[in-house]
Design an enzyme around this catalytic site. Structure first.
Site: not given
Lengths: 120, 410
Positions: B388-390, B177, B150-151
């Site tokens: 959209e990025g932690t 999404t 993910g990140s």
């Protein structure tokens, strides 16, 4: 077919709009409003009076409009021909809206239901 | 310096998008949240009005936009570009209306920027021309996140094996999404895991491609009306024409982290938009709470002072996030790098919206938990400091940009 819309004067375009709307009034049924088009580069205005399924075009600004749309004559013709969508015209600053935004959006929907080309 | 006063055009865009949010989005907001989707007839109506979620809407007309992007002269076009500022102004109003519905508006969505940025002229035509108000609503999507990446984007596991005439994809993507309804998905995969970032490639996978499926939709805490899909690729053949940018793009940049860069560039465009939506949600919660305090709180004494102080603090936080967001969008408009500012506004706004909604709920007291808008916004807010990025990733990005000039590699 005599004259294309591109060659119309504002008066001719206004009369044509009135004629077309009255010949096929279904899309304007139930829509009671006064729209005013300010043609920015011609420095002229005309109003579209919609009431009881009838359309009437008047030049100038004889009454207070619910909604005023400001656009150049060239872009106005494109809008009528469906070459320019109201949403794109608005977002790119070609079309300015004053007054009742809801009524402006309704007009966009009404215009789409007329295939203007078939009347030329 | 920049001006804090909206231009007449910016004000018009704000007004009309606000009208849309108030009169078209809000009336279906709670119902869409409850049933977990946006009603189809609503989407069809909105599509026929030409309303899409795409930054291209805010530039010149689509056609001109594509031409100019193809010739790479976008920055030199006459007049000042303001597409990014218009996009964040509109996104704040859409977030105020309903962020889940905003993310469901037809259009290329997150998949648009990578195609605009590196797609060949032919790819731009093929994939971006399908969004048309005279046809049924359509969507694009962007698939990067995986169960194991993910990140840590560099760690993506989905593979792309070169075969004659194309590539074969294998792997899994999660939290995508509009992934199920999308006509196409920009999918990131690696041609060789050992190559790290430089092995990344972006493919446009079209709906109905054999081997491409969507087995599951996620059930989420918030943004419930927005579709979040899990995608699976099983020996999914994708033709060469769908390699984003074409082979030439990657050959020319053998030294650089190409596919990875495509993925990251997208975020410089989209983070300010996400930040603006967060600002919109916070503003919605604030306005609703302000109304309630005016109506229901005693007008003097300690509780009133506490409430007024809290509300003032909330307003200050919202304004700070908004200004950071505007700055990031402004830099993009004038063609300056904005990766650091995009990360800052996203990190700040993402945290701000969670805090603001929590404070608003506190002011409402237990009444706020039962059938109030604020309860929904509180649930919707949390994702904004994750997707959209932690926030942790945003801070890493900010640190890299801050210390790189001093030779410090973070």
């Amino acid at each position: 077919m005599t004259k294309s819309l591109e060659d119309y004067t504002l008066e001719e375009a206004g009369q044509k709009i009135e004629q077309v709307l009255n010949e096929n009034p279904k899309p304007i049924e139930g829509l009671n409003a006064i729209y005013q088009y300010d043609i920015t580069d011609e420095n002229q205005s005309f109003q579209l009076h919609l009431a009881d399924g009838k359309a009437k075009v008047e030049f100038g600004a004889p009454q207070k409009a619910d909604c005023i749309l400001q656009i150049s004559f060239a872009d106005f013709k494109k809008l009528l021909l469906g070459e320019l969508s109201g949403t794109v015209a608005f977002m790119t600053g070609k079309l300015k809206i004053k007054g009742d935004i809801g009524k402006a959006i309704k007009m966009e929907n009404v215009l789409r239901q007329y295939n203007v080309k078939q009347y030329l | 310096m920049i001006s804090y006063q909206l231009s007449p055009h910016q004000q018009q865009v704000k007004d009309i998008v606000h009208w849309f949010a108030e009169n078209e989005m809000r009336p279906i907001s709670l119902e869409a949240d409850k049933i977990g989707r946006v009603p189809d007839d609503w989407l069809e109506k909105v599509n026929s009005l030409g309303i899409t979620l795409s930054t291209a809407t805010f530039g010149e007309s689509d056609h001109e936009h594509m031409d100019s992007a193809a010739s790479g002269k976008e920055n030199e076009r006459k007049g000042e570009r303001q597409g990014n500022r218009l996009a964040v102004i509109a996104a704040e109003e859409l977030g105020w209306g309903d962020a889940a519905i905003a993310l469901t508006l037809p259009g290329p969505g997150l998949g648009g920027p990578p195609i605009q940025a590196i797609g060949t002229p032919e790819q731009k035509r093929r994939f971006l021309s399908i969004f048309n108000r005279d046809e049924p609503p359509r969507w694009g999507a962007y698939a990067l996140t995986e169960p194991e990446a993910g990140s840590d984007v560099a760690g993506i596991q989905t593979t792309a094996r070169k075969v004659e005439g194309g590539y074969v994809l294998n792997g899994q993507k999660i939290f995508i999404t509009n992934g199920k309804r999308a006509s196409w998905v920009v999918v990131f995969a690696t041609i060789d895991r050992r190559m790290g970032r430089s092995g990344h490639r972006a493919f446009v996978v079209e709906k109905g491609t054999p081997g491409f499926s969507c087995p599951r939709l996620a059930h989420k805490m918030g943004l419930r009306a927005s579709e979040t899909a899990e995608l699976v690729f099983e020996d999914c053949f994708v033709p060469d024409e769908n390699l984003l940018g074409g082979e030439a793009y990657y050959e020319n940049r053998q030294s650089g982290p190409s596919g990875f860069r495509v993925a990251m560039q997208t975020f410089d465009n989209t983070r300010p938009i996400i930040a603006a939506m967060a600002v919109g949600i916070a503003r919605a919660a604030y306005e609703s709470t302000l109304d309630m305090v005016r109506r229901d709180y005693p007008k003097r004494g300690r509780p009133f002072q506490l409430a007024a102080g809290t509300l003032a603090n909330i307003e200050q936080e919202i304004q700070s996030a908004r200004l950071l967001t505007w700055e990031a969008a402004w830099r993009a408009d004038i063609g300056r790098p904005n990766a650091k500012e995009a990360a800052m506004c996203k990190a700040y706004a993402g945290k701000m919206v969670v805090d603001v909604c929590a404070k608003c709920l506190e002011l409402f007291g237990t009444a706020g938990l039962d059938g109030q808008w604020v309860e929904k916004w509180y649930r919707d807010a949390k994702i904004f400091d994750i997707f959209e990025g932690t926030n942790q990733i945003q801070h890493l990005i900010i640190a890299r940009h801050l210390y790189a000039p001093f030779g410090v590699r973070v």
